[in-house]
Design a protein around this motif. Structure first.
Motif, mmCIF file in Angstrom:
data_model
loop_
_atom_site.group_PDB
_atom_site.id
_atom_site.type_symbol
_atom_site.label_atom_id
_atom_site.label_comp_id
_atom_site.label_asym_id
_atom_site.label_seq_id
_atom_site.Cartn_x
_atom_site.Cartn_y
_atom_site.Cartn_z
ATOM 1 N N MET A 187 12.976 63.285 30.456
ATOM 2 C CA MET A 187 12.371 64.374 31.220
ATOM 3 C C MET A 187 13.270 64.794 32.379
ATOM 4 O O MET A 187 13.396 65.989 32.682
ATOM 5 C CB MET A 187 10.993 63.955 31.732
ATOM 6 N N ASP A 188 13.916 63.837 33.037
ATOM 7 C CA ASP A 188 14.822 64.172 34.132
ATOM 8 C C ASP A 188 15.975 65.035 33.636
ATOM 9 O O ASP A 188 16.396 65.991 34.310
ATOM 10 C CB ASP A 188 15.364 62.897 34.785
ATOM 11 N N ALA A 189 16.498 64.708 32.454
ATOM 12 C CA ALA A 189 17.586 65.500 31.884
ATOM 13 C C ALA A 189 17.127 66.926 31.597
ATOM 14 O O ALA A 189 17.859 67.896 31.842
ATOM 15 C CB ALA A 189 18.101 64.842 30.603
ATOM 16 N N LEU A 190 15.912 67.061 31.108
ATOM 17 C CA LEU A 190 15.382 68.389 30.809
ATOM 18 C C LEU A 190 15.109 69.169 32.089
ATOM 19 O O LEU A 190 15.370 70.380 32.165
ATOM 20 C CB LEU A 190 14.104 68.244 29.971
ATOM 21 N N ARG A 191 14.633 68.497 33.107
ATOM 22 C CA ARG A 191 14.389 69.170 34.399
ATOM 23 C C ARG A 191 15.696 69.712 34.994
ATOM 24 O O ARG A 191 15.716 70.791 35.579
ATOM 25 C CB ARG A 191 13.725 68.196 35.374
ATOM 26 N N LEU A 196 12.079 74.516 36.547
ATOM 27 C CA LEU A 196 10.942 75.435 36.478
ATOM 28 C C LEU A 196 10.853 76.306 37.731
ATOM 29 O O LEU A 196 11.020 75.811 38.844
ATOM 30 C CB LEU A 196 9.629 74.657 36.341
ATOM 31 N N PRO A 197 10.542 77.591 37.554
ATOM 32 C CA PRO A 197 10.226 78.423 38.717
ATOM 33 C C PRO A 197 8.875 78.025 39.296
ATOM 34 O O PRO A 197 8.032 77.457 38.595
ATOM 35 C CB PRO A 197 10.180 79.841 38.141
ATOM 36 N N ASP A 198 8.643 78.323 40.561
ATOM 37 C CA ASP A 198 7.406 77.909 41.232
ATOM 38 C C ASP A 198 6.165 78.455 40.549
ATOM 39 O O ASP A 198 5.142 77.793 40.462
ATOM 40 C CB ASP A 198 7.425 78.354 42.696
ATOM 41 N N HIS A 199 6.241 79.680 40.033
ATOM 42 C CA HIS A 199 5.038 80.306 39.476
ATOM 43 C C HIS A 199 4.582 79.649 38.173
ATOM 44 O O HIS A 199 3.483 79.903 37.696
ATOM 45 C CB HIS A 199 5.272 81.800 39.238
#
Length: 332
Positions: A187-191, A196-199
């Motif tokens: 998940m860290d790699a994908l992040r 992700l944008p805030d919205h």
């Protein structure tokens, strides 16, 4: 079988009276419907856990016409043999504790005077974290919309898929099989690859806060149960860690509600895969009176209260009107 053929087959079965026959034959069994979120937002790539509000209202129309909604308290009394449920009793349940249970589903249920039960992932209530399966969906969707390549191990796992939902369906099952450290690294790699944008953290994916839980609880129609502390699958944790996932969240929720909490819902919820007999024993010893699975079917009163079956209602074929009628009746 192609979906259009499934739909036509289900419609034919309803027209032939099979749903009606099933309701009659199974009128003494408890129907439990499993929801997650109810969305008023247009998702171009449908996510199974977010049922469009229009479908939700049509299902409530059907359930109010043919079934008798009951509370969790009534079900608990019936499980103890202290009450008989009405014929064709139905209990509505919501897993996870998503915020749109409060903003979308609850006002509709309140207007119709239909009770329901929300199973809370207790550690996440009142915080800003997303459940990892929901965050995974948003990350995969964000990468697709921005033409961003997925990092490993994600890229290799979904080489044959190009759209969001099939990719997500493959990846979420793969990550469920990883241990916590492996999943966190993935998940860290994908992040890092597709922040992700805030919205993106809209009401469909954020979770309830304690004030919202309290507001629904005080209104009287909504009951609450435990969905573990962290949404971990019970069969994947060490026996010594079981208490912190079933005992601590029970005590925390009881402190917040001011009364005993007796209902539990298994994450992922498949009998013999996601939980076993020792987990049911642990729940009983912790003071729970019942537990709900994701196993498909109706619950025969007098059978195992720690393996209550449910009918899923998601944003797919499970909410096709004819299929939903047949599933609720116990025919399929």
């Amino acid at each position: 079988m192609p979906q259009i053929i499934k739909k036509l087959l289900c419609e034919t079965m309803v027209l032939c009276g099979l749903a009606r026959a099933g309701r009659l034959r199974n009128r003494s069994k408890l129907l439990v419907v499993m929801y997650h979120g109810v969305s008023r937002l247009p998702h171009l790539d449908p996510i199974w856990t977010q049922l469009p509000v229009e479908r939700f209202e049509r299902q409530l129309d059907f359930l109010q016409r043919w079934y008798c909604p009951v509370t969790l308290a009534q079900v608990l009394r019936a499980l103890r043999g202290k009450q008989t449920l009405p014929p064709r009793a139905v209990l509505l349940t919501f897993d996870d504790g998503l915020r749109n249970n409060y903003t979308v589903a609850w006002p509709i249920l309140r207007a119709r005077k239909i009770p329901a039960t929300v199973f809370l992932t207790v550690d996440y209530i009142g915080g800003h974290r997303l459940l990892w399966p929901d965050e995974l969906y948003l990350l995969v969707k964000n990468a697709h919309e921005n033409a961003q390549a997925l990092p490993e191990p994600f890229a290799s796992l979904c080489l044959q898929t190009e759209t969001v939902w099939p990719r997500y369906a493959i990846l979420v099952e793969a990550l469920k099989r990883m241990d916590d450290d492996q999943r966190q690294q993935a998940m860290d790699a994908l992040r890092r690859a597709t922040p992700l944008p805030d919205h993106a953290h809209c009401e469909d994916f954020t979770l309830l806060n304690w004030q919202e839980v309290d507001t629904m609880h005080r209104d009287g129609l909504m009951d609450f149960g435990v969905h573990t502390a962290s949404h971990i699958i019970l069969s994947r944790i060490a026996p010594g860690d079981l208490k912190k996932e079933i005992v601590w969240p029970k005590k925390r929720l009881e402190e917040k509600l001011g009364h005993e909490v007796e209902a539990f819902c298994y994450p992922n919820g498949r009998s013999g895969i996601d939980f076993h007999e020792e987990h049911k024993t642990g729940l009983h010893q912790a003071g729970y009176a019942c537990a709900f699975t994701t196993d498909h079917g109706l619950h025969a009163m007098g059978t195992d209260p720690f393996a209550i079956k449910r009918i899923a209602a998601g944003n797919d074929m499970t909410s096709d009107p004819a299929f939903f009628q047949l599933a609720c009746s116990g025919i399929i």
